[in-house]
Design an enzyme around this catalytic site. Structure first.
Site, PDB file in Angstrom:
ATOM      1  N   GLY A 182      56.125 -44.436  79.701  1.00  0.00           N
ATOM      2  CA  GLY A 182      54.996 -44.960  78.954  1.00  0.00           C
ATOM      3  C   GLY A 182      54.180 -45.871  79.851  1.00  0.00           C
ATOM      4  O   GLY A 182      54.716 -46.453  80.807  1.00  0.00           O
ATOM      5  N   HIS A 238      52.283 -53.839  74.304  1.00  0.00           N
ATOM      6  CA  HIS A 238      51.431 -54.146  75.463  1.00  0.00           C
ATOM      7  C   HIS A 238      49.978 -54.358  75.040  1.00  0.00           C
ATOM      8  O   HIS A 238      49.286 -55.222  75.580  1.00  0.00           O
ATOM      9  CB  HIS A 238      51.434 -52.977  76.462  1.00  0.00           C
ATOM     10  CG  HIS A 238      52.493 -53.061  77.522  1.00  0.00           C
ATOM     11  ND1 HIS A 238      52.547 -54.072  78.449  1.00  0.00           N
ATOM     12  CD2 HIS A 238      53.524 -52.231  77.823  1.00  0.00           C
ATOM     13  CE1 HIS A 238      53.572 -53.869  79.265  1.00  0.00           C
ATOM     14  NE2 HIS A 238      54.192 -52.752  78.907  1.00  0.00           N
ATOM     15  N   CYS A 298      60.159 -51.820  82.239  1.00  0.00           N
ATOM     16  CA  CYS A 298      58.704 -51.796  82.176  1.00  0.00           C
ATOM     17  C   CYS A 298      58.172 -51.660  83.591  1.00  0.00           C
ATOM     18  O   CYS A 298      58.657 -52.339  84.502  1.00  0.00           O
ATOM     19  CB  CYS A 298      58.208 -53.098  81.547  1.00  0.00           C
ATOM     20  SG  CYS A 298      56.413 -53.212  81.419  1.00  0.00           S
ATOM     21  N   LEU A 299      57.169 -50.807  83.778  1.00  0.00           N
ATOM     22  CA  LEU A 299      56.616 -50.603  85.119  1.00  0.00           C
ATOM     23  C   LEU A 299      55.970 -51.874  85.675  1.00  0.00           C
ATOM     24  O   LEU A 299      55.798 -51.995  86.878  1.00  0.00           O
ATOM     25  CB  LEU A 299      55.598 -49.448  85.103  1.00  0.00           C
ATOM     26  CG  LEU A 299      56.186 -48.058  84.808  1.00  0.00           C
ATOM     27  CD1 LEU A 299      55.079 -47.013  84.736  1.00  0.00           C
ATOM     28  CD2 LEU A 299      57.223 -47.661  85.853  1.00  0.00           C
ATOM     29  N   HIS A 353      57.115 -50.312  72.447  1.00  0.00           N
ATOM     30  CA  HIS A 353      56.924 -51.042  73.711  1.00  0.00           C
ATOM     31  C   HIS A 353      55.456 -50.966  74.157  1.00  0.00           C
ATOM     32  O   HIS A 353      54.855 -51.977  74.511  1.00  0.00           O
ATOM     33  CB  HIS A 353      57.858 -50.446  74.773  1.00  0.00           C
ATOM     34  CG  HIS A 353      57.738 -51.064  76.129  1.00  0.00           C
ATOM     35  ND1 HIS A 353      58.747 -51.809  76.710  1.00  0.00           N
ATOM     36  CD2 HIS A 353      56.724 -51.053  77.038  1.00  0.00           C
ATOM     37  CE1 HIS A 353      58.348 -52.236  77.902  1.00  0.00           C
ATOM     38  NE2 HIS A 353      57.138 -51.787  78.135  1.00  0.00           N
ATOM     39  N   GLU A 354      54.892 -49.756  74.103  1.00  0.00           N
ATOM     40  CA  GLU A 354      53.509 -49.590  74.578  1.00  0.00           C
ATOM     41  C   GLU A 354      52.505 -50.254  73.639  1.00  0.00           C
ATOM     42  O   GLU A 354      51.533 -50.866  74.091  1.00  0.00           O
ATOM     43  CB  GLU A 354      53.168 -48.110  74.761  1.00  0.00           C
ATOM     44  CG  GLU A 354      54.013 -47.384  75.805  1.00  0.00           C
ATOM     45  CD  GLU A 354      54.185 -48.139  77.112  1.00  0.00           C
ATOM     46  OE1 GLU A 354      53.224 -48.799  77.575  1.00  0.00           O
ATOM     47  OE2 GLU A 354      55.289 -48.091  77.683  1.00  0.00           O
ATOM     48  N   GLN A 385      48.135 -52.353  81.971  1.00  0.00           N
ATOM     49  CA  GLN A 385      48.991 -52.223  83.166  1.00  0.00           C
ATOM     50  C   GLN A 385      48.255 -51.586  84.346  1.00  0.00           C
ATOM     51  O   GLN A 385      48.760 -51.581  85.463  1.00  0.00           O
ATOM     52  CB  GLN A 385      50.234 -51.386  82.846  1.00  0.00           C
ATOM     53  CG  GLN A 385      51.167 -52.053  81.836  1.00  0.00           C
ATOM     54  CD  GLN A 385      52.389 -51.208  81.592  1.00  0.00           C
ATOM     55  OE1 GLN A 385      52.358 -50.278  80.799  1.00  0.00           O
ATOM     56  NE2 GLN A 385      53.472 -51.512  82.296  1.00  0.00           N
TER      57      GLN A 385
HETATM   58 CO    CO Z   1      55.823 -51.866  79.736  1.00  0.00          CO
END
Ligand code: CO
Length: 157
Positions: free
Chosen positions: A46, A136, A90-91, A132-133, A51
């Site tokens: 995701g 964000h 998380c990236l 999660h997304e 991000q």
């Molecule tokens: Co994330």
């Protein structure tokens, strides 16, 4: 297609409320395509627009199940039920993994790349990725929900 640089923590944009998308134009389609390529390149499931430095309500998800590539514009969770506790990363936090409690089922209302409304129901890992997304897009990071962090050796194998 392009691989975009991923914003890592700390960065103001990661903790901001994102703006709704109003224009469904070529620029949006390009961003969605680039975000997807960036997510795949980074081995993620995701990725949210902040991000990649864009404070708009846009996210892509692909957990490798039958749903395939999911694009979410202006998404809202309209129903949530049950509970699951599991590992999350998380990236924007390379190498960091923690245990997070999420709803086990969510119903999400969002727009697609053309502005058409759709509803998506998900359980388990996909439900986790969606939550999660969408967090964000509200400036909420998974680290604010971590119950405990994993030691690197716990994640091997
Ligand atoms: Co994330």
């Amino acid at each position: 297609m392009a691989i975009l640089p991923i914003v890592t923590y700390p960065a103001d944009i990661l903790e901001k409320q994102c703006e709704p998308v109003k224009r469904f134009d070529h620029q949006l389609i390009k961003l969605l395509n680039d975000m997807y390529d960036t997510m795949i390149d980074a081995d993620g499931v995701g990725l949210a627009a902040p991000q990649v430095g864009v404070a708009k309500q846009i996210a892509v998800v692909d957990v490798g199940d039958e749903h395939g590539r999911i694009e979410l514009i202006n998404p809202r969770i309209i129903e949530a039920r049950g509970e699951q506790v599991g590992p999350e990363g998380c990236l924007s936090f390379p190498g960091l993994f923690g245990e997070v409690k999420r709803a086990n089922y969510v119903k999400v209302r969002a727009q697609d790349r053309h502005g058409r409304l759709f509803t998506l129901k998900a359980t388990g890992f996909l439900a986790r990725a969606l939550q999660h997304e969408i967090d964000h897009l509200n400036g909420i990071l998974f680290t604010s929900k971590v119950i405990r962090y994993y030691e690197p050796e716990e994640l091997e194998g």
